[in-house]
Design an enzyme around this catalytic site. Sequence first.
Site, mmCIF file in Angstrom:
data_model
loop_
_atom_site.group_PDB
_atom_site.id
_atom_site.type_symbol
_atom_site.label_atom_id
_atom_site.label_comp_id
_atom_site.label_asym_id
_atom_site.label_seq_id
_atom_site.Cartn_x
_atom_site.Cartn_y
_atom_site.Cartn_z
ATOM 1 N N TRP A 183 27.353 49.608 22.953
ATOM 2 C CA TRP A 183 26.514 50.556 23.685
ATOM 3 C C TRP A 183 26.672 51.910 23.025
ATOM 4 C CZ3 TRP A 183 28.256 54.976 26.453
ATOM 5 C CH2 TRP A 183 27.180 55.755 26.941
ATOM 6 N N GLU A 187 23.734 46.685 24.424
ATOM 7 C CA GLU A 187 23.528 47.138 25.806
ATOM 8 C C GLU A 187 22.484 48.241 25.891
ATOM 9 O OE1 GLU A 187 27.094 48.526 27.694
ATOM 10 O OE2 GLU A 187 26.098 48.914 29.605
ATOM 11 N N LYS A 224 19.889 50.982 27.924
ATOM 12 C CA LYS A 224 20.041 51.962 28.991
ATOM 13 C C LYS A 224 18.763 52.757 29.171
ATOM 14 C CE LYS A 224 23.349 55.387 30.594
ATOM 15 N NZ LYS A 224 24.713 55.877 30.496
ATOM 16 N N ASP A 233 23.307 46.033 32.170
ATOM 17 C CA ASP A 233 24.166 46.811 33.055
ATOM 18 C C ASP A 233 23.318 47.130 34.283
ATOM 19 O OD1 ASP A 233 25.247 49.246 34.322
ATOM 20 O OD2 ASP A 233 26.667 49.273 32.653
ATOM 21 N N HIS A 236 21.541 50.492 34.633
ATOM 22 C CA HIS A 236 20.776 51.020 33.504
ATOM 23 C C HIS A 236 19.265 50.842 33.593
ATOM 24 C CE1 HIS A 236 24.366 51.247 30.496
ATOM 25 N NE2 HIS A 236 24.613 51.849 31.646
ATOM 26 N N HIS A 281 26.986 43.719 32.965
ATOM 27 C CA HIS A 281 27.893 44.769 33.395
ATOM 28 C C HIS A 281 27.559 45.025 34.861
ATOM 29 C CE1 HIS A 281 29.262 46.924 29.445
ATOM 30 N NE2 HIS A 281 29.698 45.687 29.552
ATOM 31 N N ASP A 335 22.916 56.189 37.304
ATOM 32 C CA ASP A 335 23.929 55.270 36.784
ATOM 33 C C ASP A 335 25.317 55.837 37.104
ATOM 34 O OD1 ASP A 335 25.157 53.245 35.338
ATOM 35 O OD2 ASP A 335 25.035 54.341 33.444
ATOM 36 N N ASP A 369 27.979 54.555 38.411
ATOM 37 C CA ASP A 369 29.161 53.713 38.229
ATOM 38 C C ASP A 369 30.103 53.738 39.421
ATOM 39 O OD1 ASP A 369 28.977 52.299 35.617
ATOM 40 O OD2 ASP A 369 28.663 54.333 34.865
ATOM 41 N N ASP A 382 31.655 46.987 35.238
ATOM 42 C CA ASP A 382 31.571 48.285 34.558
ATOM 43 C C ASP A 382 31.313 49.388 35.570
ATOM 44 O OD1 ASP A 382 31.348 50.407 32.872
ATOM 45 O OD2 ASP A 382 29.447 49.807 31.969
#
Length: 417
Positions: free
Chosen positions: A186, A225, A227, A258, A261, A285, A293, A295, A325
Amino acid sequence: MKEELIKKAYEIAVERYAAVGVDVEKALEQLQKISLSLHCWQADDVTGFENPDSVLSGGIQATGNYPGKARNIDEVRQDILKAASYIPGHHRLNLHATYGDFKGKFVDRDEIEPKHFESWMQWGKEHGMKLDFNSTSFSHPKSGSLSLANPDKEIRDFWIEHTKRCRAIADAMGKYQNDPCIMNLWIHDGSKDITVNRLYYRQLLKNSLDEIFIKKYDNEKDCIEAKLFGIGAESYTVGSYDFYLGYGVKNNKIVTLDTGHFHPTESIADKISSLLLFTSEIMLHVSRPIRWDSDHVTIMNDDTLDLAKEVVRCNALSRVHIGLDYFDASINRIGAYVIGARATQKCLIQALLEPLAQLRKYEANEQFFERLALLEEAKSLPWNAVWDMFCLKNGVPVGESFIPEIEKYETAITSKR
Ligand code: RNT
Ligand code: ZN
């Protein structure tokens, strides 16, 4: 909780599920085989060991300053083992390139070698944890806003070299553990404001990837990955989903999805069945985006449930790698691991316990009321009794009883850091 009660509840659940044609024991066996890839970076807010004063860049952010963050390799290892002791089953560990055992020496990204990860390989073997790997393009003086897509050849070559080395390290890990290491790429490349050169940077990224992937390895699997955007890179991301989907399909690479994303209302679950038709495997992820995003710690919400159900409905457990993630620095970090991993497993057990044969029969017969009714009823079948049994069988705390255990660890260890 008393063992006897857990067993009693389990027996009732077995019967209840049998009535809708579901084999609970089989579901438990399947769950036992699923290894999550635990991300090492929740332990230390994505700091790593390259430079203890490094500031997180690349448009990602760990917010909060809860005490007890791991400060070195020993603490990261200790915390991960602690977290894993409350997560049923056998799991993998996902390392970033900045988490090498550099022994106090500065090793730049274009200098890393398998030897810097040897102690991780040994540690992994000792603790039954297979390793996965990630190149690291962020938090470095040469990161800027463009790495592999940088028009400056010198900078681009630096990151190409880094990523090539990461693949070699991943291959060494895969060989050592006799199981392919998942190597995820990524990069944060993008721009804050409008660019009039969208094609140019994407062409550069494509060329960089072509060079990075020239060498073939047998013990690592490459993932790319995508995004949507990053903080400070809101207008354009070079490695968008379209970009990597195209690249992955054409070059037989695994696309990493992810869950943070994409556009907030986009269903990541819906992508599984399409990707499976055009790429060999998928890397996930699993995260929890709140408005962006962000997380946040993964929880058992509809998004995660839908994702797990799709993987199971597609019969794709052997083709989908499930990694976590997220990085929340505002709560106990060991607790964050345990909550997210167990939530993912809770979603998986519900997916595995779905009365799929009956649901599909209804659908084939166009019995749509019946299909919807059973989908609704299935939500309240006693999956939690099966989950408790899974924890019991695996010798980890059942239900909320891991909370005081993590509190004890905090009192004795992390609060003293
Ligand atoms: C960033 C990506 C990436 C990172 C980790 C630290 O948005 O999700 O996977 O979170 O590599
Ligand atoms: Zn990710």
